[in-house]
Design a protein around this motif. Structure first.
Motif, PDB file in Angstrom:
ATOM      1  N   SER A  98       0.708  -1.158  -0.161  1.00  0.00           N
ATOM      2  CA  SER A  98       0.098  -0.119  -0.129  1.00  0.00           C
ATOM      3  C   SER A  98       1.034   1.326   0.065  1.00  0.00           C
ATOM      4  CB  SER A  98      -0.941   0.163   1.329  1.00  0.00           C
ATOM      5  OG  SER A  98      -1.442  -1.165   1.096  1.00  0.00           O
ATOM      6  N   THR A 107       4.161   7.290   1.954  1.00  0.00           N
ATOM      7  CA  THR A 107       3.545   6.395   3.183  1.00  0.00           C
ATOM      8  C   THR A 107       3.342   4.616   2.793  1.00  0.00           C
ATOM      9  OG1 THR A 107       2.121   8.325   3.707  1.00  0.00           O
ATOM     10  CG2 THR A 107       1.241   6.003   4.477  1.00  0.00           C
ATOM     11  N   GLN A 109       2.279   0.640   4.501  1.00  0.00           N
ATOM     12  CA  GLN A 109       2.243  -0.180   5.609  1.00  0.00           C
ATOM     13  C   GLN A 109       3.467  -1.320   5.728  1.00  0.00           C
ATOM     14  OE1 GLN A 109      -1.873  -1.854   6.254  1.00  0.00           O
ATOM     15  NE2 GLN A 109      -0.888  -4.010   6.650  1.00  0.00           N
ATOM     16  N   ASN A 146      -0.155   3.272  16.924  1.00  0.00           N
ATOM     17  CA  ASN A 146      -0.454   3.001  15.623  1.00  0.00           C
ATOM     18  C   ASN A 146      -0.286   1.684  15.187  1.00  0.00           C
ATOM     19  OD1 ASN A 146      -1.943   5.534  15.254  1.00  0.00           O
ATOM     20  ND2 ASN A 146       0.106   6.293  14.789  1.00  0.00           N
ATOM     21  N   GLN A 157       1.956   1.766  10.036  1.00  0.00           N
ATOM     22  CA  GLN A 157       2.048   2.626   8.664  1.00  0.00           C
ATOM     23  C   GLN A 157       3.392   3.446   9.160  1.00  0.00           C
ATOM     24  OE1 GLN A 157      -1.481   4.740   7.460  1.00  0.00           O
ATOM     25  NE2 GLN A 157      -0.127   6.758   7.685  1.00  0.00           N
ATOM     26  N   ASP A 159       5.777   6.444   7.415  1.00  0.00           N
ATOM     27  CA  ASP A 159       6.055   7.786   6.604  1.00  0.00           C
ATOM     28  C   ASP A 159       7.435   7.954   6.525  1.00  0.00           C
ATOM     29  OD1 ASP A 159       3.302   7.995   6.785  1.00  0.00           O
ATOM     30  OD2 ASP A 159       3.350   9.383   8.464  1.00  0.00           O
TER      31      ASP A 159
END
Length: 353
Positions: A98, A107, A109, A146, A157, A159
């Motif tokens: 993703s 970004t 996953q 998260n 996730q 970044d």
């Protein structure tokens, strides 16, 4: 005069034709031109640079090695071998999916899959460190951030930004999730790093011997749909328990035993079909759980544990009504399937699909 003029016109036309050919030859055809690449496409290509995933893996390994070394230094009993945990980090499977690009920020996953053998070993030796099971450690440490845990993979996730210049390639992580991943996994695998030989009360012991001597109670693991256990055999019938507890001399000799019991009312094929249906229900409840948002999952864990306990208690009672072992197993399975299907309908009400 007339002839000359005519010839002159021919010469002029020839020159004009040659000039046109020269101009056309100087301009490449439109079909040969490279189509322009949009800024968005370039940014997404940078985010998917093939060197990004190896960089993530290496950063994760370094974090785990560093945290393992710190834990070993702080371990006053000297039970932890940091090199073992570092070796375990090399066996982790890291996957990226993703991938998206937005205003130069990438970004993705990240899924870190912990091999089951590592989790099993860490759970086995957790009592030596007086730790909870690795699954419970991860669940506790991912409850308020998260990160997510599905029973084997820790997900986050990530970044990041990429400098694709070959001379100065770099991946810059703009959040702390990668370090958090490493810390959580290290905490879960600390008991995997218990040394083969440890010193307990001045005596050298193998870790298995230390485990047998450990008086530390095992921590209760949170029960989740991901960890639904396979069917456990029903408890022995009262007469069987009494026969097992009776002294050897009170049991009848083999020659005087009663004749063989009649065939069970539940055939083996019927029992096997029930087992297959139970496996299907097990898969379905796991899928129903995965379709729930992580935040909602956290709120359902305690409720799920109470449901699991009630189901096991009720199905054990159902199994006691069986006339023999096969029928008891069949009744237990049927009870489990029925209650699991009811639970799936309830969990589906929280589904994001």
């Amino acid at each position: 005069m007339f002839q000359f003029a005519k010839s002159g016109r021919k010469i002029v036309k020839g020159v004009s034709l040659l000039g046109a050919v020269a101009v056309l030859g100087a301009c490449p055809a439109d079909t040969d031109r490279e189509p322009p690449v949009s800024k968005e496409v370039r940014e997404l290509a940078d985010c998917r640079h093939p060197a990004v995933l190896p960089d993530i893996r290496e950063n994760l390994r370094q974090t785990i090695r560093r945290e393992a070394q710190r834990a070993a230094e702080q371990d006053k009993r000297r039970f932890i071998d940091a090199d073992k945990i570092a070796a375990a980090a090399d066996r982790l499977q890291v996957r990226m999916q993703s991938v998206r690009a937005d205003a130069k920020l990438c970004t993705a996953q990240i899924n870190v899959i912990i091999p089951q053998a590592l989790l099993d070993t860490a759970e086995r030796y957790a009592p030596i460190l007086e730790n909870m099971s690795p699954a419970e450690i991860i669940l506790n440490r991912t409850a308020n951030n998260n990160l997510r845990f599905d029973g084997q993979a820790v997900m986050a996730q990530l970044d990041y930004r990429v400098n694709p210049d070959p001379q100065h390639f770099a991946v810059n992580y703009s959040d702390g999730n990668l370090s958090l991943l490493g810390n959580v996994i290290t905490a879960a695998l600390l008991s995997y790093g218990v040394k083969d030989m440890i010193v307990v009360n001045g005596k050298p012991l193998s870790r298995d011997a230390a485990l047998r001597n450990a008086e530390v109670p095992r921590a209760q693991t949170v029960i989740r749909p991901d960890e639904v256990e396979t069917l456990t055999p029903p408890p022995p019938r009262p007469e069987e328990s009494q026969r097992q507890l009776a002294p050897p001399e009170t049991q009848a000799p083999a020659a005087e035993t009663a004749e063989a019991a009649p065939p069970s009312r539940v055939s083996e094929s019927r029992l096997e079909a029930a087992r297959d249906a139970h496996k299907s229900a097990d898969r379905d409840i796991k899928n129903a759980w995965h379709n729930i948002e992580p935040q909602i999952q956290q709120g359902l864990i305690e409720e799920q544990q109470h449901w699991e306990n009630r189901k096991n208690r009720d199905c054990r009672s159902a199994a006691e009504k069986g006339a023999d072992d096969a029928e008891s197993q069949y009744l237990h399975i049927q009870c489990d399937i029925r209650k699991t299907r009811e639970r799936i309908k309830y969990l589906d009400s929280f589904s994001i699909q």
